[in-house]
Design an enzyme around this catalytic site. Structure first.
Site, PDB file in Angstrom:
ATOM      1  N   GLY A  40     -23.641  -9.012  -7.862  1.00  0.00           N
ATOM      2  CA  GLY A  40     -23.115 -10.004  -6.925  1.00  0.00           C
ATOM      3  C   GLY A  40     -21.628  -9.912  -6.611  1.00  0.00           C
ATOM      4  O   GLY A  40     -21.203 -10.250  -5.516  1.00  0.00           O
ATOM      5  N   GLU A  95     -16.461 -12.371 -11.074  1.00  0.00           N
ATOM      6  CA  GLU A  95     -17.853 -12.803 -10.870  1.00  0.00           C
ATOM      7  C   GLU A  95     -17.994 -13.416  -9.480  1.00  0.00           C
ATOM      8  O   GLU A  95     -17.018 -13.877  -8.889  1.00  0.00           O
ATOM      9  CB  GLU A  95     -18.199 -13.803 -11.993  1.00  0.00           C
ATOM     10  CG  GLU A  95     -19.538 -14.457 -11.919  1.00  0.00           C
ATOM     11  CD  GLU A  95     -20.730 -13.519 -12.009  1.00  0.00           C
ATOM     12  OE1 GLU A  95     -20.805 -12.582 -11.182  1.00  0.00           O
ATOM     13  OE2 GLU A  95     -21.609 -13.741 -12.856  1.00  0.00           O
ATOM     14  N   ASP A  96     -19.201 -13.420  -8.959  1.00  0.00           N
ATOM     15  CA  ASP A  96     -19.413 -14.015  -7.641  1.00  0.00           C
ATOM     16  C   ASP A  96     -19.501 -15.539  -7.692  1.00  0.00           C
ATOM     17  O   ASP A  96     -18.884 -16.234  -6.896  1.00  0.00           O
ATOM     18  CB  ASP A  96     -20.674 -13.430  -6.965  1.00  0.00           C
ATOM     19  CG  ASP A  96     -21.922 -13.503  -7.841  1.00  0.00           C
ATOM     20  OD1 ASP A  96     -21.839 -13.940  -9.022  1.00  0.00           O
ATOM     21  OD2 ASP A  96     -23.006 -13.105  -7.370  1.00  0.00           O
ATOM     22  N   ASP A  99     -22.743 -20.918 -11.731  1.00  0.00           N
ATOM     23  CA  ASP A  99     -23.734 -21.928 -11.375  1.00  0.00           C
ATOM     24  C   ASP A  99     -23.966 -22.774 -12.635  1.00  0.00           C
ATOM     25  O   ASP A  99     -23.201 -23.691 -12.913  1.00  0.00           O
ATOM     26  CB  ASP A  99     -24.977 -21.179 -10.900  1.00  0.00           C
ATOM     27  CG  ASP A  99     -26.090 -22.079 -10.392  1.00  0.00           C
ATOM     28  OD1 ASP A  99     -25.814 -23.217 -10.005  1.00  0.00           O
ATOM     29  OD2 ASP A  99     -27.258 -21.638 -10.369  1.00  0.00           O
ATOM     30  N   THR A 103     -24.512 -17.293 -17.541  1.00  0.00           N
ATOM     31  CA  THR A 103     -24.153 -15.874 -17.431  1.00  0.00           C
ATOM     32  C   THR A 103     -22.743 -15.627 -17.946  1.00  0.00           C
ATOM     33  O   THR A 103     -22.513 -14.748 -18.783  1.00  0.00           O
ATOM     34  CB  THR A 103     -24.249 -15.414 -15.956  1.00  0.00           C
ATOM     35  OG1 THR A 103     -25.526 -15.771 -15.460  1.00  0.00           O
ATOM     36  CG2 THR A 103     -24.047 -13.921 -15.830  1.00  0.00           C
ATOM     37  N   LYS A 127     -20.356 -23.993  -8.584  1.00  0.00           N
ATOM     38  CA  LYS A 127     -21.205 -25.145  -8.242  1.00  0.00           C
ATOM     39  C   LYS A 127     -21.111 -26.150  -9.381  1.00  0.00           C
ATOM     40  O   LYS A 127     -21.889 -26.089 -10.328  1.00  0.00           O
ATOM     41  CB  LYS A 127     -22.674 -24.698  -8.163  1.00  0.00           C
ATOM     42  CG  LYS A 127     -23.103 -24.056  -6.873  1.00  0.00           C
ATOM     43  CD  LYS A 127     -24.613 -23.801  -6.934  1.00  0.00           C
ATOM     44  CE  LYS A 127     -25.048 -22.841  -5.864  1.00  0.00           C
ATOM     45  NZ  LYS A 127     -26.437 -22.384  -6.059  1.00  0.00           N
ATOM     46  N   PHE A 148     -28.031 -23.180  -2.024  1.00  0.00           N
ATOM     47  CA  PHE A 148     -28.227 -21.766  -2.334  1.00  0.00           C
ATOM     48  C   PHE A 148     -27.521 -20.935  -1.271  1.00  0.00           C
ATOM     49  O   PHE A 148     -27.848 -21.024  -0.091  1.00  0.00           O
ATOM     50  CB  PHE A 148     -29.709 -21.405  -2.418  1.00  0.00           C
ATOM     51  CG  PHE A 148     -29.900 -20.065  -3.070  1.00  0.00           C
ATOM     52  CD1 PHE A 148     -29.854 -19.940  -4.455  1.00  0.00           C
ATOM     53  CD2 PHE A 148     -30.076 -18.924  -2.300  1.00  0.00           C
ATOM     54  CE1 PHE A 148     -29.988 -18.703  -5.068  1.00  0.00           C
ATOM     55  CE2 PHE A 148     -30.213 -17.682  -2.905  1.00  0.00           C
ATOM     56  CZ  PHE A 148     -30.171 -17.565  -4.282  1.00  0.00           C
ATOM     57  N   ARG A 161     -26.895  -9.234   0.808  1.00  0.00           N
ATOM     58  CA  ARG A 161     -25.614  -8.974   0.135  1.00  0.00           C
ATOM     59  C   ARG A 161     -24.562  -8.417   1.100  1.00  0.00           C
ATOM     60  O   ARG A 161     -23.376  -8.530   0.877  1.00  0.00           O
ATOM     61  CB  ARG A 161     -25.797  -7.959  -1.001  1.00  0.00           C
ATOM     62  CG  ARG A 161     -26.628  -8.457  -2.164  1.00  0.00           C
ATOM     63  CD  ARG A 161     -26.488  -7.493  -3.340  1.00  0.00           C
ATOM     64  NE  ARG A 161     -27.527  -7.659  -4.345  1.00  0.00           N
ATOM     65  CZ  ARG A 161     -27.474  -8.539  -5.341  1.00  0.00           C
ATOM     66  NH1 ARG A 161     -26.443  -9.342  -5.462  1.00  0.00           N
ATOM     67  NH2 ARG A 161     -28.450  -8.614  -6.220  1.00  0.00           N
TER      68      ARG A 161
HETATM   69  P1  IMP Z   1     -25.501 -19.001 -13.931  1.00  0.00           P
HETATM   70  O1  IMP Z   1     -25.784 -18.182 -15.159  1.00  0.00           O
HETATM   71  O2  IMP Z   1     -26.479 -20.106 -13.765  1.00  0.00           O
HETATM   72  O3  IMP Z   1     -24.072 -19.490 -13.853  1.00  0.00           O
HETATM   73  O4  IMP Z   1     -25.822 -18.116 -12.697  1.00  0.00           O
HETATM   74  C1  IMP Z   1     -24.988 -17.204 -12.251  1.00  0.00           C
HETATM   75  C2  IMP Z   1     -25.706 -16.146 -11.446  1.00  0.00           C
HETATM   76  O5  IMP Z   1     -26.799 -16.682 -10.683  1.00  0.00           O
HETATM   77  C3  IMP Z   1     -24.735 -15.601 -10.457  1.00  0.00           C
HETATM   78  O6  IMP Z   1     -24.053 -14.489 -10.979  1.00  0.00           O
HETATM   79  C4  IMP Z   1     -25.627 -15.264  -9.275  1.00  0.00           C
HETATM   80  O7  IMP Z   1     -26.079 -13.943  -9.403  1.00  0.00           O
HETATM   81  C5  IMP Z   1     -26.795 -16.213  -9.367  1.00  0.00           C
HETATM   82  N1  IMP Z   1     -26.662 -17.365  -8.433  1.00  0.00           N
HETATM   83  C6  IMP Z   1     -26.384 -18.648  -8.735  1.00  0.00           C
HETATM   84  N2  IMP Z   1     -26.331 -19.421  -7.644  1.00  0.00           N
HETATM   85  C7  IMP Z   1     -26.568 -18.613  -6.604  1.00  0.00           C
HETATM   86  C8  IMP Z   1     -26.617 -18.826  -5.172  1.00  0.00           C
HETATM   87  O8  IMP Z   1     -26.433 -19.924  -4.622  1.00  0.00           O
HETATM   88  N3  IMP Z   1     -26.896 -17.714  -4.422  1.00  0.00           N
HETATM   89  C9  IMP Z   1     -27.098 -16.486  -4.961  1.00  0.00           C
HETATM   90  N4  IMP Z   1     -27.046 -16.246  -6.281  1.00  0.00           N
HETATM   91  C10 IMP Z   1     -26.785 -17.293  -7.099  1.00  0.00           C
HETATM   92 MG    MG Z   2     -23.872 -12.541 -10.383  1.00  0.00          MG
END
Ligand code: IMP
Ligand code: MG
Length: 171
Positions: A40, A95-96, A99, A103, A127, A148, A161
């Site tokens: 990402g 990181e992108d 959420d 991760t 978020k 999303f 992407r």
């Molecule tokens: P986390 O572990 O829940 O913080 O999720 C992080 C990962 O989920 C990011 O690195 C993204 O790859 C993916 N992700 C979370 N939200 C979105 C979104 O709105 N669009 C696309 N990918 C997302």
């Molecule tokens: Mg990611």
């Protein structure tokens, strides 16, 4: 399905200039190991490092948490792990999106276990409404609501992407 522009190319580019400026100030006179979190963050990382004027080395790690849907599986897996020597080095993780924070929490644990010096985190998006694993984002692009988003590196089931902007995906 439809895609609407949510954060434009110009907004992204202005924000990246601000973030790069801060990074250059914070690490002035030092060196930086940049760790790009694939897939990402590839586009954000490529644009952000072009604004960094201190010496940088680049590394790439790959983790996956999402399957083909739009909600996390609650687990992450290191598909490509960094194996080099990070002892005493300044690290910037790019990181992108943060959420739930799962991760980044796992990545931080992994990187910190390598005896690094300073570790900072840059994330294009955050978020807050979905965050359950608190992580400190040192360089944040934009806070967004629980939508999303796709584009500018972010995917839905592997697609979108390549979009140069952040879009909202509506099924
Ligand atoms: P986390 O572990 O829940 O913080 O999720 C992080 C990962 O989920 C990011 O690195 C993204 O790859 C993916 N992700 C979370 N939200 C979105 C979104 O709105 N669009 C696309 N990918 C997302
Ligand atoms: Mg990611």
């Amino acid at each position: 399905m439809a895609v609407a522009v949510y954060i434009s190319e110009e907004q992204i580019s202005n924000k990246i200039s601000e973030l790069a400026y801060k990074i250059n100030e914070d690490f002035a006179g030092q060196e930086l190991v940049v760790i790009c979190v694939l897939n990402g963050a590839f586009m954000f990382c490529a644009d952000l490092v072009r604004g960094i004027s201190i010496p940088v080395t680049m590394e790439f790690i790959k983790v996956s948490s999402y399957g083909a849907g739009t909600s996390s599986t609650g687990q992450i897996k290191f598909d490509l792990e960094f194996k080099g020597d990070l002892k005493g080095k300044n690290v910037l993780i790019i990181e992108d999106i943060v959420d739930t924070g799962l991760t980044l929490t796992k990545i931080m644990e992994n990187i910190k276990s390598k005896g690094v010096g300073k570790v900072k985190l840059a994330s294009l998006l955050f978020k807050p409404s979905r965050n359950i694993h608190p992580v400190k984002i040192d360089y944040l692009g934009f806070e967004i609501p629980d939508k999303f988003v796709i584009g500018y590196g972010l995917d839905f089931a592997g697609k979108f992407r390549e979009l140069p902007y952040i879009g909202v995906y509506e099924e």
